[in-house]
Design an enzyme around this catalytic site. Structure first.
Site, PDB file in Angstrom:
ATOM      1  N   THR A  72     -24.200   7.968 -28.198  1.00  8.95           N
ATOM      2  CA  THR A  72     -25.352   7.380 -28.892  1.00  8.95           C
ATOM      3  C   THR A  72     -25.480   7.933 -30.311  1.00  8.95           C
ATOM      4  OG1 THR A  72     -26.649   9.081 -27.798  1.00  8.95           O
ATOM      5  CG2 THR A  72     -26.769   6.874 -26.855  1.00  8.95           C
ATOM      6  N   GLY A 163     -14.047  19.437 -24.010  1.00  7.27           N
ATOM      7  CA  GLY A 163     -15.250  18.618 -24.124  1.00  7.27           C
ATOM      8  C   GLY A 163     -16.507  19.446 -24.287  1.00  7.27           C
ATOM      9  N   SER A 167     -14.244  22.328 -31.265  1.00  7.60           N
ATOM     10  CA  SER A 167     -13.979  22.000 -32.677  1.00  7.60           C
ATOM     11  C   SER A 167     -15.211  22.279 -33.536  1.00  7.60           C
ATOM     12  CB  SER A 167     -13.616  20.523 -32.854  1.00  7.60           C
ATOM     13  OG  SER A 167     -12.606  20.167 -31.982  1.00  7.60           O
ATOM     14  N   GLU A 199     -15.076  17.381 -40.211  1.00  6.36           N
ATOM     15  CA  GLU A 199     -14.364  16.772 -39.075  1.00  6.36           C
ATOM     16  C   GLU A 199     -14.048  15.294 -39.365  1.00  6.36           C
ATOM     17  OE1 GLU A 199     -14.822  18.363 -35.472  1.00  6.36           O
ATOM     18  OE2 GLU A 199     -13.824  16.747 -34.402  1.00  6.36           O
ATOM     19  N   ASP A 211     -22.370  17.410 -31.927  1.00  7.20           N
ATOM     20  CA  ASP A 211     -21.728  18.681 -31.582  1.00  7.20           C
ATOM     21  C   ASP A 211     -22.008  19.748 -32.640  1.00  7.20           C
ATOM     22  OD1 ASP A 211     -20.809  17.092 -29.611  1.00  7.20           O
ATOM     23  OD2 ASP A 211     -18.711  17.105 -30.229  1.00  7.20           O
TER      24      ASP A 211
HETATM   25  C1  GLA Z   1     -17.933  13.870 -28.990  1.00  6.69           C
HETATM   26  C2  GLA Z   1     -18.413  13.691 -30.430  1.00  6.69           C
HETATM   27  C3  GLA Z   1     -19.929  13.561 -30.497  1.00  6.69           C
HETATM   28  C4  GLA Z   1     -20.452  12.505 -29.523  1.00  6.69           C
HETATM   29  C5  GLA Z   1     -19.841  12.702 -28.129  1.00  6.69           C
HETATM   30  C6  GLA Z   1     -20.192  11.598 -27.175  1.00  6.69           C
HETATM   31  O1  GLA Z   1     -18.371  15.090 -28.466  1.00  6.69           O
HETATM   32  O2  GLA Z   1     -18.001  14.783 -31.215  1.00  6.69           O
HETATM   33  O3  GLA Z   1     -20.317  13.261 -31.809  1.00  6.69           O
HETATM   34  O4  GLA Z   1     -20.220  11.212 -29.994  1.00  6.69           O
HETATM   35  O5  GLA Z   1     -18.434  12.816 -28.169  1.00  6.69           O
HETATM   36  O6  GLA Z   1     -21.553  11.586 -26.908  1.00  6.69           O
END
Ligand code: GLA
Length: 431
Positions: A72, A163, A167, A199, A211
């Site tokens: 989102t 995940g 990064s 990034e 993130d």
């Molecule tokens: C990655 C991206 C975020 C976000 C998520 C999905 O972590 O870096 O910006 O889009 O995927 O919610």
């Protein structure tokens, strides 16, 4: 180190919780970021660290879990991440020579660059971790921020490529390491945006802000709601007295992540263009209401419609989750996590059989309140809200059922929310 009976690796600082799970790959080895150990490793590459121990600076930046609000952020929507106590640290000695030299503690890999050469060359990836550091330097310079050179040792408790935003943590740790003053000359949100720019423009992943935001603006007392359009954000308490946040790692590499991620984002942008062409007041999928969505069935192709349906539903689920948390209605939180996971699996198509298996196993364990995939998907981790007295049962179920279903070795990590990036307290290995 012996494996604990419960198979849960715990990330927090209490030594009784520094245990390792059944497989060596699952170990959360906090000694990796122990300040004394890092200082000793730094002294081995940088003699001035011995001559002047007071010149050594240790910076840290956490990873994150996203509780809900997936895919989102780049649609101007809502996200609810929590920074966690798995982190990247750089122990460094600042220099005046405009050179950055970093050694990866885990592998001994060494990389470096000249700050002025990076600034002059602009985005020019070399491949490897150094791109995140150089990209951050480039983006900071572009934003008018001063930079310094340093010699540093980089250590991490954050599983890479899992995940959990390794990064973003690397970018934020780099930003703090590169800042000549005791803190960067900008606020935490602005710093997150500069790292996102690194990034996007330097590393080449079209990620949203979540993130970097979580790693920069995280709070030790819970999650943070971010409105990715207005950038307003606020703390959201989690019921962590009686519940734990548990990350289950699929043990699978994230496949096709960057290309599929960028493709999803492009699909969302194309959908917005189609809607805008038809005169709808839509700047981003954030603006599509459930009622508007209904009218789009014949207008968008089926796949694009499903992508939009996920984003529209997910934004609503973020608000509903905050509401449910506020009411203490954890049954509703569980339902919303389940709906989010199903939507990511069926509509947005970013889950994987491994993530689905972890969620299914967790849902069968009494005391697991909520379970869903977290982050971009295509492998990586699930996030679970679990009654504290059920954490061991979850770990046992995952360790006994998951390998048979997938042929892979999972990791189960109990994590705590953590403060955003900054200078690490000299004696605190967990900050
Ligand atoms: C990655 C991206 C975020 C976000 C998520 C999905 O972590 O870096 O910006 O889009 O995927 O919610």
């Amino acid at each position: 180190m012996p494996a604990p009976a419960d198979g849960v690796a715990r990330a927090a600082g209490d030594p009784s919780r520094r245990t390792v799970p059944g497989s060596p790959s699952g170990a959360v080895d906090r000694s990796a970021v122990d300040p004394d150990r890092m200082r000793a490793r730094l002294a081995a590459i940088e003699p001035t660290a011995v001559a002047d121990p007071g010149a050594v600076v240790v910076v840290r930046a956490p990873g994150r879990v996203n509780l809900i609000g997936e895919h989102t952020d780049y649609n101007d929507g809502l996200v609810l991440p929590a920074a966690i106590d798995l982190e990247i640290r750089i122990s460094l000695v600042p220099t005046r020579d405009r050179r950055v030299e970093i050694v990866l503690d885990a592998t001994g890999e060494r990389a470096g660059f000249d700050l002025d050469a990076v600034i002059a060359a602009g985005p020019a990836r070399r491949g490897g971790f150094v791109d995140y550091v150089a990209g951050t330097a480039w983006a900071m310079h572009e934003a008018g921020m001063p930079l310094r050179g340093f010699r540093g040792i980089l250590a991490s408790t954050l599983p890479q490529g899992s995940g959990l935003s390794s990064s973003a943590a690397l970018e934020l740790a780099s930003a703090w390491a590169l800042s000549p003053a005791t803190d960067p000359a900008v606020d935490a949100l602005t710093l997150a945006r500069i790292c996102q720019r690194a990034e996007n423009a330097y590393v080449g992943v079209a990620c949203g802000l979540m993130d970097q935001f979580a790693s920069s603006c995280g709070r030790a007392d819970g999650a943070v709601l971010l409105d990715c359009r207005s950038l307003e954000h606020r703390a959201v308490p989690l019921p962590l007295a009686e519940h734990a946040l548990v990350v289950c790692h699929t043990g699978s590499e994230r496949k096709l992540q960057a290309s599929e991620y960028n493709a999803r984002r492009a699909q969302c942008e194309r959908a917005v263009a189609v809607l805008a062409e038809r005169g709808l007041p839509v700047r981003a999928l954030r603006d599509v209401t459930p009622a508007m969505l209904d009218g789009l069935r014949g207008v968008l192709d089926d796949e694009t419609f499903r992508r939009c349906a996920h984003v529209v539903g997910e934004d609503a689920r973020v608000l509903a989750t905050i509401d449910a948390l506020g009411r203490g209605d954890l049954l509703a939180v569980g339902r919303l996590f389940a709906e989010s996971h199903a939507s990511l699996r069926d509509l947005y198509e970013v889950s994987s059989p491994e993530l689905d298996a972890l969620v299914a196993i967790a849902e069968g364990v009494p005391g697991v309140v909520a379970a869903r995939m977290t982050g971009a998907g295509f492998g990586g981790c699930t996030v679970n809200l679990v009654r504290r007295d059920a954490v061991d049962a979850l770990a046992r179920a995952v360790h006994s059922e998951y390998p048979a279903r997938t042929g892979l070795t999972p990791r189960v990590l109990a994590v705590d929310p953590a403060a955003g990036a900054g200078i690490a307290a000299p004696t605190d290995p967990t900050a």
